[in-house]
Write a protein that holds these residues in place. Structure first.
Motif, PDB file in Angstrom:
ATOM      1  N   SER A 192      -2.110  -4.530   0.051  1.00 21.17           N
ATOM      2  CA  SER A 192      -1.299  -4.899   1.219  1.00 21.17           C
ATOM      3  C   SER A 192      -0.642  -6.252   1.029  1.00 21.17           C
ATOM      4  CB  SER A 192      -2.168  -4.915   2.481  1.00 21.17           C
ATOM      5  OG  SER A 192      -3.214  -5.870   2.347  1.00 21.17           O
ATOM      6  N   THR A 249      -2.307   2.067  -6.765  1.00 21.80           N
ATOM      7  CA  THR A 249      -1.568   1.759  -5.542  1.00 21.80           C
ATOM      8  C   THR A 249      -1.718   0.266  -5.276  1.00 21.80           C
ATOM      9  OG1 THR A 249      -2.002   3.970  -4.668  1.00 21.80           O
ATOM     10  CG2 THR A 249      -1.318   2.282  -3.088  1.00 21.80           C
ATOM     11  N   ARG A 285       0.818  -1.223   0.000  1.00 20.79           N
ATOM     12  CA  ARG A 285       0.000   0.000   0.000  1.00 20.79           C
ATOM     13  C   ARG A 285       0.848   1.268   0.000  1.00 20.79           C
ATOM     14  NH1 ARG A 285      -3.786  -1.319   5.006  1.00 20.79           N
ATOM     15  NH2 ARG A 285      -1.826  -2.319   5.659  1.00 20.79           N
TER      16      ARG A 285
END
Length: 530
Positions: free
Chosen positions: A363, A360, A303
């Motif tokens: 995670s 982006t 992230r």
């Protein structure tokens, strides 16, 4: 001789010059008209009947100012597809014309047997261009002048026709070797209320000059394009055919016409042809460009990594993009063959969106070796374009090392004052000095904490306070003064009231969305509302 004699002679010369001006004066005046080549300043044409022949065509023009310069005027009706070939020499030799009636302001309707310059009878659904030849002397060509002014018209059996599309553009967008390679683009008509649909005709270039509205009306080999209220771009289908009924294919010169089809009671219109196009199997460059990577957060995983890039000019053959994070030490040997072998769990898929990409990572994002994307490691990013016919690997990004460097600062000088007597939050006003660099701050939160709990109130507890039990304050670029609302509550969810000891804390909320990066101020001095 006497002076009297000379005076008489001088006066006589002046009179002679006045009556007979110098020759060059005439020449100068004559030159004003010498360069004039277009004696007809305007030509107007109109569809005035429904006979399907020359009687439907009315021509109107004004003759030369000096009517004595020309013996008569000839009206020529030229197929618009041949307009560029029609010049003075051609006009002088062509016998298919109508002599205009005498007069200065001429308005005339052609006859039923009137012909165009090819010798064909004038009829509906053919685009014509009208010229006027000014003839100096009968049976002679010297001194004749062909009008620069001209006017286009297409006769129709309908009282009114829809407009013609003006700007047909074509592009070779794929490598299928059929209609899917051909994209047609054009601007919609300004007024589409009487339009049923558009039809795109793909015509072999050697037949394009003779392709008229009448041909289009009789032809079933077209692509129907529905009006949308916007300009149109359409890629043809694999089975699309040219106007001869042949499958569209590579290595043939084509031009595209678009017919505007009128609703019942309205005539149709045909566009001018597009530029010539020949479809080929040229390889389109699928590489993305301007690859940029940024450290945008402090989560300590994917992230934190944002990837931006410019997509290929033509995305028709693009299926997807794959973002691949490669340890810098391996980047110099990373190539297309290796990229194609990477496991699907070790790259990030980005779908095309018809625009440049900024994404982006998640995670759970991993590098190409399957290791979790992490801080304090140097990476370079590649983007693999997966195409329907071929694939392409971008150049590497610059190296990036993700850092834990986005901690938000605390506000200072938190103070609180009792400014009312309403026995609620309206009595309480808080001021504080903003964070010097607010780029990492998304907002501020004011917590009113009972004195008995203030000593143990820390960032963990502040992050856990329920929404509604604090006051949110937007950053303004200036220091903050905030009066609380009448329904403001303390951090436990109780309404703020008189005779209770409170302290106030202010949290700087991190813009990266990670609670651990938030920052809590020290406590204000104690306040008891009265």
């Amino acid at each position: 001789m006497s002076i009297k004699y000379w005076k008489k002679l001088f006066l006589l010369c002046l009179v002679f010059l006045f009556i007979f001006p110098p020759v060059h004066s005439f020449a100068k005046n004559d030159d004003k008209g010498k360069g004039r080549t277009d004696t007809i300043n305007n030509i107007n044409v109109k569809d005035v009947g429904d006979n399907g022949d020359g009687r439907d065509l009315e021509v109107h023009f004004n003759v030369a100012r000096d009517k004595s310069k020309f013996d008569h005027y000839r009206i020529f009706v030229v197929k618009s597809s041949k307009e560029g070939e029609f010049d003075l020499e051609t006009a002088n030799k062509n016998a298919n014309y109508m002599v205009a009636p005498k007069g200065k302001n001429i308005k005339t309707t052609l006859e039923s047997n009137s012909k165009d310059t090819d010798g064909s009878l004038i009829k509906n659904d053919i685009s014509y261009t009208v010229f006027v030849l000014s003839v100096k002397e009968k049976s002679k060509t010297k001194g004749n002048v062909l009008s620069k002014a001209k006017k286009d018209i297409t006769l129709s059996s309908e009282l009114e026709s829809v407009g013609a599309v003006q700007d047909v553009k074509v592009a070779d967008v794929s490598n299928y070797g059929n209609g899917r390679d051909l994209q047609v683009n054009f601007s919609k008509l300004a007024d589409e209320k009487n339009l049923a649909e558009y039809r795109a005709f793909v015509v072999k270039s050697e037949k394009a000059k003779a392709f008229e509205l009448s041909n289009a009306k009789d032809n079933n080999h077209y692509t129907a394009i529905a009006k949308t209220g916007a300009n149109l771009t359409r890629t043809l289908v694999a089975t699309a055919k040219d106007s001869d009924g042949h499958a569209i294919k590579n290595d043939v010169n084509y031009q595209v016409f678009v017919m505007s089809v009128g609703n019942q009671g309205f005539g149709s219109a045909i566009s001018s042809p597009s530029a010539q196009i020949m479809l080929t199997n040229g390889v389109t460059d699928l590489k993305v460009t301007n690859l940029l990577v940024k450290d945008v957060a402090d989560f300590g995983d994917g992230r934190d990594l944002q990837v931006e890039f410019t997509v290929p000019k033509l995305e028709t053959n693009v299926i997807q993009y794959r973002v691949m994070v490669v340890p810098t030490r391996e980047a110099s040997t990373f190539n297309l063959n290796k990229a194609l072998q990477i496991s699907s769990s070790n790259y990030t898929v980005v779908n095309k969106a018809g625009a440049n990409i900024a994404t982006t990572l998640a995670s759970t994002a991993k590098d190409v070796n399957g290791a979790k994307v992490d801080i304090n490691k140097s990476y370079q990013v590649f983007v693999l374009t997966v195409g329907s016919l071929s694939h392409a690997l971008s150049s590497p990004s610059s190296a990036i090392t993700l850092l834990d460097n986005m901690t938000t600062s605390v506000v200072t000088n938190v103070s609180v004052n009792d400014i009312g007597n309403q026995n609620n939050g309206r009595d309480m006003q808080i001021t504080f000095t903003k964070v010097a660099d607010e780029t990492t701050v998304s907002e501020y939160r004011i917590f009113v904490v009972r004195q008995s709990q203030a000593n143990s109130f820390d960032l963990t507890k502040a992050n856990a306070v329920a929404t509604g039990n604090y006051t949110t304050v937007a950053k303004t670029g200036a220091n903050i003064t905030q009066r609380l609302a009448s329904n403001a509550k303390d951090s436990n969810g109780r309404l703020i009231e008189n005779d209770v000891a409170y302290r106030v804390f202010v949290m700087s909320v991190s813009s990266v969305g990670n609670d651990d990066k938030n920052a809590l101020s020290g406590a204000s001095s104690q306040i008891i509302l009265e």
